[in-house]
Design a protein around this motif. Structure first.
Motif, PDB file in Angstrom:
ATOM      1  N   ALA A 192       5.485  13.637  -3.771  1.00  0.00           N
ATOM      2  CA  ALA A 192       6.252  12.611  -3.064  1.00  0.00           C
ATOM      3  C   ALA A 192       5.437  11.331  -2.981  1.00  0.00           C
ATOM      4  O   ALA A 192       4.205  11.355  -3.100  1.00  0.00           O
ATOM      5  CB  ALA A 192       6.606  13.104  -1.661  1.00  0.00           C
ATOM      6  N   GLU A 193       6.131  10.215  -2.769  1.00  0.00           N
ATOM      7  CA  GLU A 193       5.504   8.913  -2.581  1.00  0.00           C
ATOM      8  C   GLU A 193       6.140   8.237  -1.378  1.00  0.00           C
ATOM      9  O   GLU A 193       7.338   8.397  -1.134  1.00  0.00           O
ATOM     10  CB  GLU A 193       5.718   8.012  -3.794  1.00  0.00           C
ATOM     11  CG  GLU A 193       4.974   8.416  -5.013  1.00  0.00           C
ATOM     12  CD  GLU A 193       5.173   7.436  -6.171  1.00  0.00           C
ATOM     13  OE1 GLU A 193       5.851   6.396  -5.998  1.00  0.00           O
ATOM     14  OE2 GLU A 193       4.638   7.715  -7.255  1.00  0.00           O
ATOM     15  N   ALA A 194       5.327   7.473  -0.658  1.00  0.00           N
ATOM     16  CA  ALA A 194       5.831   6.727   0.494  1.00  0.00           C
ATOM     17  C   ALA A 194       4.930   5.526   0.732  1.00  0.00           C
ATOM     18  O   ALA A 194       3.773   5.501   0.286  1.00  0.00           O
ATOM     19  CB  ALA A 194       5.861   7.610   1.737  1.00  0.00           C
ATOM     20  N   GLU A 195       5.465   4.557   1.452  1.00  0.00           N
ATOM     21  CA  GLU A 195       4.647   3.410   1.839  1.00  0.00           C
ATOM     22  C   GLU A 195       3.640   3.862   2.888  1.00  0.00           C
ATOM     23  O   GLU A 195       3.961   4.621   3.805  1.00  0.00           O
ATOM     24  CB  GLU A 195       5.529   2.297   2.395  1.00  0.00           C
ATOM     25  CG  GLU A 195       4.757   1.040   2.701  1.00  0.00           C
ATOM     26  CD  GLU A 195       5.634  -0.144   3.107  1.00  0.00           C
ATOM     27  OE1 GLU A 195       5.068  -1.133   3.595  1.00  0.00           O
ATOM     28  OE2 GLU A 195       6.868  -0.065   2.933  1.00  0.00           O
ATOM     29  N   LEU A 196       2.416   3.408   2.740  1.00  0.00           N
ATOM     30  CA  LEU A 196       1.345   3.731   3.681  1.00  0.00           C
ATOM     31  C   LEU A 196       1.408   2.735   4.831  1.00  0.00           C
ATOM     32  O   LEU A 196       1.226   1.535   4.625  1.00  0.00           O
ATOM     33  CB  LEU A 196      -0.007   3.656   2.974  1.00  0.00           C
ATOM     34  CG  LEU A 196      -1.249   3.917   3.809  1.00  0.00           C
ATOM     35  CD1 LEU A 196      -1.270   5.349   4.321  1.00  0.00           C
ATOM     36  CD2 LEU A 196      -2.498   3.632   2.979  1.00  0.00           C
ATOM     37  N   LEU A 197       1.691   3.236   6.041  1.00  0.00           N
ATOM     38  CA  LEU A 197       1.761   2.348   7.202  1.00  0.00           C
ATOM     39  C   LEU A 197       0.363   1.940   7.652  1.00  0.00           C
ATOM     40  O   LEU A 197       0.098   0.779   7.941  1.00  0.00           O
ATOM     41  CB  LEU A 197       2.463   3.027   8.375  1.00  0.00           C
ATOM     42  CG  LEU A 197       3.957   3.254   8.272  1.00  0.00           C
ATOM     43  CD1 LEU A 197       4.484   3.866   9.559  1.00  0.00           C
ATOM     44  CD2 LEU A 197       4.685   1.961   7.963  1.00  0.00           C
ATOM     45  N   GLU A 198      -0.508   2.936   7.772  1.00  0.00           N
ATOM     46  CA  GLU A 198      -1.874   2.714   8.223  1.00  0.00           C
ATOM     47  C   GLU A 198      -2.655   4.000   8.034  1.00  0.00           C
ATOM     48  O   GLU A 198      -2.111   5.014   7.613  1.00  0.00           O
ATOM     49  CB  GLU A 198      -1.911   2.289   9.697  1.00  0.00           C
ATOM     50  CG  GLU A 198      -1.413   3.372  10.656  1.00  0.00           C
ATOM     51  CD  GLU A 198      -1.520   2.971  12.118  1.00  0.00           C
ATOM     52  OE1 GLU A 198      -2.401   2.151  12.465  1.00  0.00           O
ATOM     53  OE2 GLU A 198      -0.721   3.481  12.919  1.00  0.00           O
ATOM     54  N   GLU A 199      -3.935   3.934   8.369  1.00  0.00           N
ATOM     55  CA  GLU A 199      -4.741   5.141   8.450  1.00  0.00           C
ATOM     56  C   GLU A 199      -5.193   5.244   9.893  1.00  0.00           C
ATOM     57  O   GLU A 199      -5.562   4.236  10.503  1.00  0.00           O
ATOM     58  CB  GLU A 199      -5.915   5.070   7.480  1.00  0.00           C
ATOM     59  CG  GLU A 199      -5.407   4.957   6.060  1.00  0.00           C
ATOM     60  CD  GLU A 199      -6.375   5.511   5.045  1.00  0.00           C
ATOM     61  OE1 GLU A 199      -6.562   6.736   5.021  1.00  0.00           O
ATOM     62  OE2 GLU A 199      -6.933   4.713   4.291  1.00  0.00           O
ATOM     63  N   ALA A 202       0.856  -1.178   0.000  1.00  0.00           N
ATOM     64  CA  ALA A 202       0.000   0.000   0.000  1.00  0.00           C
ATOM     65  C   ALA A 202       0.900   1.238   0.000  1.00  0.00           C
ATOM     66  O   ALA A 202       1.832   1.342   0.801  1.00  0.00           O
ATOM     67  CB  ALA A 202      -0.907   0.004   1.228  1.00  0.00           C
ATOM     68  N   MET A 203       0.638   2.130  -0.921  1.00  0.00           N
ATOM     69  CA  MET A 203       1.459   3.333  -1.086  1.00  0.00           C
ATOM     70  C   MET A 203       0.556   4.556  -1.071  1.00  0.00           C
ATOM     71  O   MET A 203      -0.663   4.455  -1.236  1.00  0.00           O
ATOM     72  CB  MET A 203       2.212   3.278  -2.419  1.00  0.00           C
ATOM     73  CG  MET A 203       3.116   2.070  -2.611  1.00  0.00           C
ATOM     74  SD  MET A 203       4.603   2.130  -1.591  1.00  0.00           S
ATOM     75  CE  MET A 203       5.493   3.474  -2.362  1.00  0.00           C
ATOM     76  N   VAL A 204       1.196   5.707  -0.910  1.00  0.00           N
ATOM     77  CA  VAL A 204       0.484   6.972  -0.982  1.00  0.00           C
ATOM     78  C   VAL A 204       1.341   7.954  -1.774  1.00  0.00           C
ATOM     79  O   VAL A 204       2.564   8.005  -1.619  1.00  0.00           O
ATOM     80  CB  VAL A 204       0.126   7.493   0.437  1.00  0.00           C
ATOM     81  CG1 VAL A 204       1.348   7.816   1.245  1.00  0.00           C
ATOM     82  CG2 VAL A 204      -0.818   8.655   0.385  1.00  0.00           C
ATOM     83  N   ARG A 205       0.685   8.677  -2.681  1.00  0.00           N
ATOM     84  CA  ARG A 205       1.332   9.745  -3.454  1.00  0.00           C
ATOM     85  C   ARG A 205       0.623  11.030  -3.059  1.00  0.00           C
ATOM     86  O   ARG A 205      -0.604  11.064  -2.935  1.00  0.00           O
ATOM     87  CB  ARG A 205       1.171   9.484  -4.948  1.00  0.00           C
ATOM     88  CG  ARG A 205       1.802  10.533  -5.847  1.00  0.00           C
ATOM     89  CD  ARG A 205       1.613  10.201  -7.328  1.00  0.00           C
ATOM     90  NE  ARG A 205       2.232   8.930  -7.675  1.00  0.00           N
ATOM     91  CZ  ARG A 205       1.579   7.865  -8.126  1.00  0.00           C
ATOM     92  NH1 ARG A 205       0.265   7.889  -8.310  1.00  0.00           N
ATOM     93  NH2 ARG A 205       2.217   6.748  -8.416  1.00  0.00           N
TER      94      ARG A 205
END
Length: 146
Positions: free
Chosen positions: A69-76, A50-53
């Motif tokens: 930027a982009e990063a791995e999504l840890l959680e919501e 799961a990623m987030v841009r």
């Protein structure tokens, strides 16, 4: 208590893994979690992760300079803001630099365009790393004129 470096109530920080070279951060011990100004947040999958841009306006009062930027999504996570409202926010982990100091932090992404600072550095990121001098600014970072 060990001799911890002293930071001011505001400092310049950078996020090398996100290619964000400078953001003015408010040191906020009242906030548990750190928060970065982000908009156009898009969730997606990449190689099973799961990623987030997202986009960032890194400078206060500057809506023209935009970084992506982009990063791995840890959680919501449900986060309660200073007004008592809760918001479901994406949480990422990334490397932060404050002057000569570098470490990994968790931070949420939220639209802070109406707020005075693009970044809040919360107490979880600060704990056992720094002492805070609330009467001074930029003790570990030089003031940058964007």
């Amino acid at each position: 208590m060990p001799n911890l470096p002293i930071i001011g109530w505001r400092e310049w920080v950078s996020f090398p893994d996100l290619s964000i070279t400078h953001v003015k951060a408010k040191i906020d011990t009242g906030a548990r979690t750190s928060a970065l100004h982000a908009f156009d947040v898009e969730r997606f999958q990449h190689q099973g992760k799961a990623m987030v841009r997202f986009k960032v306006h890194p400078n206060q009062k500057d809506e023209l300079t935009t970084l992506t930027a982009e990063a791995e999504l840890l959680e919501e996570r449900q986060i309660r803001d200073s007004g008592g409202h809760t918001e479901l926010r994406p949480v990422i982990q990334t490397k932060i630099e404050l002057g000569p100091h570098q470490w990994a932090i968790e931070m949420t992404l939220t639209n802070r365009s109406a707020m005075g600072f693009r970044m809040l550095l919360g107490r979880e990121a600060l704990r056992q790393r720094f002492m805070i001098d609330a009467g001074n600014s930029y003790l570990q970072s030089k003031a940058i004129a964007p």
